[in-house]
Design an enzyme around this catalytic site. Structure first.
Site, PDB file in Angstrom:
ATOM      1  N   HIS A  68     -79.501  10.042   0.969  1.00 45.56           N
ATOM      2  CA  HIS A  68     -80.542   9.077   0.598  1.00 45.56           C
ATOM      3  C   HIS A  68     -81.562   9.835  -0.256  1.00 45.56           C
ATOM      4  CE1 HIS A  68     -84.125   6.520   1.361  1.00 45.56           C
ATOM      5  NE2 HIS A  68     -83.296   5.568   1.720  1.00 45.56           N
ATOM      6  N   ASP A  86     -80.803  14.348   8.596  1.00 42.64           N
ATOM      7  CA  ASP A  86     -81.440  13.047   8.374  1.00 42.64           C
ATOM      8  C   ASP A  86     -80.761  12.072   9.335  1.00 42.64           C
ATOM      9  OD1 ASP A  86     -81.901  10.452   7.599  1.00 42.64           O
ATOM     10  OD2 ASP A  86     -81.640  10.811   5.455  1.00 42.64           O
ATOM     11  N   GLN A  94     -80.075   6.745  10.173  1.00 42.36           N
ATOM     12  CA  GLN A  94     -79.065   5.729  10.503  1.00 42.36           C
ATOM     13  C   GLN A  94     -78.325   6.044  11.801  1.00 42.36           C
ATOM     14  OE1 GLN A  94     -78.793   2.906   9.031  1.00 42.36           O
ATOM     15  NE2 GLN A  94     -80.066   3.336   7.242  1.00 42.36           N
ATOM     16  N   LYS A 147     -85.640   1.731  12.008  1.00 45.73           N
ATOM     17  CA  LYS A 147     -84.171   1.660  11.931  1.00 45.73           C
ATOM     18  C   LYS A 147     -83.575   1.520  13.333  1.00 45.73           C
ATOM     19  CE  LYS A 147     -83.999   3.264   7.532  1.00 45.73           C
ATOM     20  NZ  LYS A 147     -83.824   2.352   6.408  1.00 45.73           N
ATOM     21  N   CYS A 176     -81.047   3.292  -2.381  1.00 44.95           N
ATOM     22  CA  CYS A 176     -81.745   4.589  -2.438  1.00 44.95           C
ATOM     23  C   CYS A 176     -80.752   5.742  -2.376  1.00 44.95           C
ATOM     24  CB  CYS A 176     -82.778   4.722  -1.320  1.00 44.95           C
ATOM     25  SG  CYS A 176     -84.167   3.630  -1.543  1.00 44.95           S
TER      26      CYS A 176
HETATM   27  C1  LIG Z   1     -80.049   7.729   5.588  1.00 43.44           C
HETATM   28  C2  LIG Z   1     -81.489   7.426   5.365  1.00 43.44           C
HETATM   29  N1  LIG Z   1     -82.350   8.429   5.238  1.00 43.44           N
HETATM   30  C3  LIG Z   1     -83.672   8.228   5.060  1.00 43.44           C
HETATM   31  C4  LIG Z   1     -84.169   6.959   4.975  1.00 43.44           C
HETATM   32  C5  LIG Z   1     -85.633   6.769   4.782  1.00 43.44           C
HETATM   33  O1  LIG Z   1     -86.190   6.206   5.915  1.00 43.44           O
HETATM   34  P1  LIG Z   1     -87.725   5.741   5.921  1.00 43.44           P
HETATM   35  O2  LIG Z   1     -87.891   4.861   4.723  1.00 43.44           O
HETATM   36  O3  LIG Z   1     -87.851   4.997   7.217  1.00 43.44           O
HETATM   37  O4  LIG Z   1     -88.551   6.965   5.876  1.00 43.44           O
HETATM   38  C6  LIG Z   1     -83.303   5.871   5.068  1.00 43.44           C
HETATM   39  C7  LIG Z   1     -83.793   4.491   4.904  1.00 43.44           C
HETATM   40  O5  LIG Z   1     -83.087   3.632   4.429  1.00 43.44           O
HETATM   41  C8  LIG Z   1     -81.925   6.101   5.297  1.00 43.44           C
HETATM   42  O6  LIG Z   1     -81.067   5.105   5.416  1.00 43.44           O
END
Ligand SMILES: Cc1ncc(COP(=O)(O)O)c(C=O)c1O
Length: 424
Positions: A141, A218, A221, A244, A382
């Site tokens: 992401h 990260d 998900q 999430k 993203c």
């Molecule tokens: C795999 C992953 N990493 C990071 C993020 C970023 O999360 P946040 O916008 O809650 O900081 C997302 C959000 O879609 C995501 O799906």
């Protein structure tokens, strides 16, 4: 503050999951699922972007504001102490949920993005320089790419990218070949939001640690889909977002080993994170306050704690089993639609199906299925490098949560057949 590992252990043991999910009952926990969209029952297939909230979370937040609202850590009055207890109880719940050793290892942040930026600026930036490398993967992401690009810019280090194959799986041998003493950090997604791929984090950590390379995961998900045990995974940093995992927006956390956090300088300065301040010198607070400058998102943390309790009550194994059955059914059904291509077909996959349909722009797909009450996400999710790899500008994405059903997949199928007809 409670931070004994005994308390965490006790918390985890007292929250056994229930075997199997009673989906009809679970769905009643989510008020929004009974609304209509475009005159049709809502079919919410956008949980990967943001999950819906159960009553337990909505009510915990509401009750906090109705009965306990005050600032934390600073007051001797009753409300302030109640607010502090609730805030710290949420930290304890999260620590137990991910098997942290201590609540000192849980830093509340705004979410995954902020957690990664914290590590980038406070851990990586002071430790790396020209000639060093930060390794990410091709399926990250943007949140797990851009903060590292910024650090590379600031320090003269180089960003390197571990490749993936056409199924959307990491090429582990090639990743292993990229590990060297130059690599100062490996940042990898646990479950890809664009592809659904579940990465073998334990194996990746073991590989990286052979070279003394710390690993940031990260977990945005993974938290709502799987049992996350940071001790078993063997990672060094784990980042997550409340929204999430059925909790509120604007709250998340960074987990890291206490010894690593102790060694990191504060990221932001302000109230809460100090012990004493004079104009000559500031003495920083101990963990976790050292990284929580300013008034935190107290109600958000309380809601996140309620989300953790809710997930733990349902049981992560039952949730994963249910979502896998919906994923399997949806994959088989969608594969029967002529001209539909699923992007991301990893062997190990969680509840995400990204797809394209010949001759239909994903935005048109999203707009047309909305008329059936179906909420799909369309775009690059993203994860532009993933789109570039698969040579598509965008995809439509159905992502499944613990409340989705096979019947809802049938509604999606009917709506997609309509799309085929319309755009033929
Ligand atoms: C795999 C992953 N990493 C990071 C993020 C970023 O999360 P946040 O916008 O809650 O900081 C997302 C959000 O879609 C995501 O799906």
């Amino acid at each position: 503050m409670v931070h004994e590992s005994g308390a965490i252990q006790e918390y985890a043991e007292n929250c056994p999951g229930t075997p199997g999910l009673d989906i009809a009952r679970v769905r009643r926990d989510f008020p929004i699922l009974s609304r209509q969209v475009q005159g049709k029952p809502l079919v919410y297939f956008d949980t990967a972007a943001s999950a819906q909230r159960p009553l337990a979370v909505i009510e915990a937040t509401d009750l906090f504001y109705r009965l306990h609202n005050a600032n934390v850590h600073r007051g001797v009055h009753t409300l302030s102490q109640e607010a502090t207890d609730l805030y710290e109880a949420a930290r304890l719940a999260l620590a137990g949920f991910i098997h942290a050793h201590s609540t000192r290892e849980i830093i509340f942040t705004r979410g995954t993005t902020e957690s990664i930026n914290l590590v980038a600026q406070s851990y990586a930036r002071p430790r790396i320089g020209p000639g060093d490398e930060i390794l990410v993967t091709h399926m990250e992401h943007h949140s797990n790419i851009v903060p590292w690009q910024m650090v590379c810019e600031q320090t003269g280090a180089t960003l390197r990218v571990a490749p993936i194959n056409q199924r959307g799986e990491l090429l582990l041998d090639e990743m292993a070949a990229m590990l060297s003493e130059r690599v100062k950090l490996l940042a990898c997604v646990h479950i890809s939001n664009a592809l659904g791929t579940i990465n073998p984090i334990k194996e990746i950590c073991a590989m990286a640690h052979q070279h003394g390379i710390p690993v940031l995961v990260d977990g945005a998900q993974a938290m709502p889909h799987a049992n996350v045990n940071v001790a078993e995974l063997g990672c060094d940093f784990y980042c997550l977002s409340g929204h999430k995992m059925y909790g509120p927006t604007g709250i998340g956390a960074l987990w890291a080993h206490e010894r690593i956090l102790e060694d990191m300088p504060p990221w932001q300065g302000g109230g809460e994170m100090i012990r004493t301040v004079t104009f000559e010198k500031t003495e920083f607070n101990e963990l976790p306050a050292k990284f929580e400058a300013g008034t935190p998102n107290i109600a958000g943390a309380v809601g996140l704690g309620a989300a953790v309790n809710y997930l733990q009550h349902l049981g992560m194994d039952s949730i994963a089993e249910h979502e896998n059955s919906v994923l399997e059914y949806a994959t088989a059904e969608l594969s029967t639609i002529e001209g539909l291509t699923i992007i991301g077909t990893a062997q190990e996959k969680a509840g995400v199906i990204s797809f394209t349909i010949d001759g239909a722009h994903p935005n048109d797909i999203g707009t047309l299925v909305d008329h059936f009450g179906v909420a799909l996400r369309t775009g690059h999710h993203c994860a532009m490098p993933v789109m570039q790899f698969f040579k598509v500008p965008a995809t439509a994405r159905a992502s499944f949560g613990l409340y989705n059903t096979r019947e809802e997949v049938d509604v999606l199928m009917a709506s997609l057949k309509h799309v085929r007809e319309m755009l033929r």
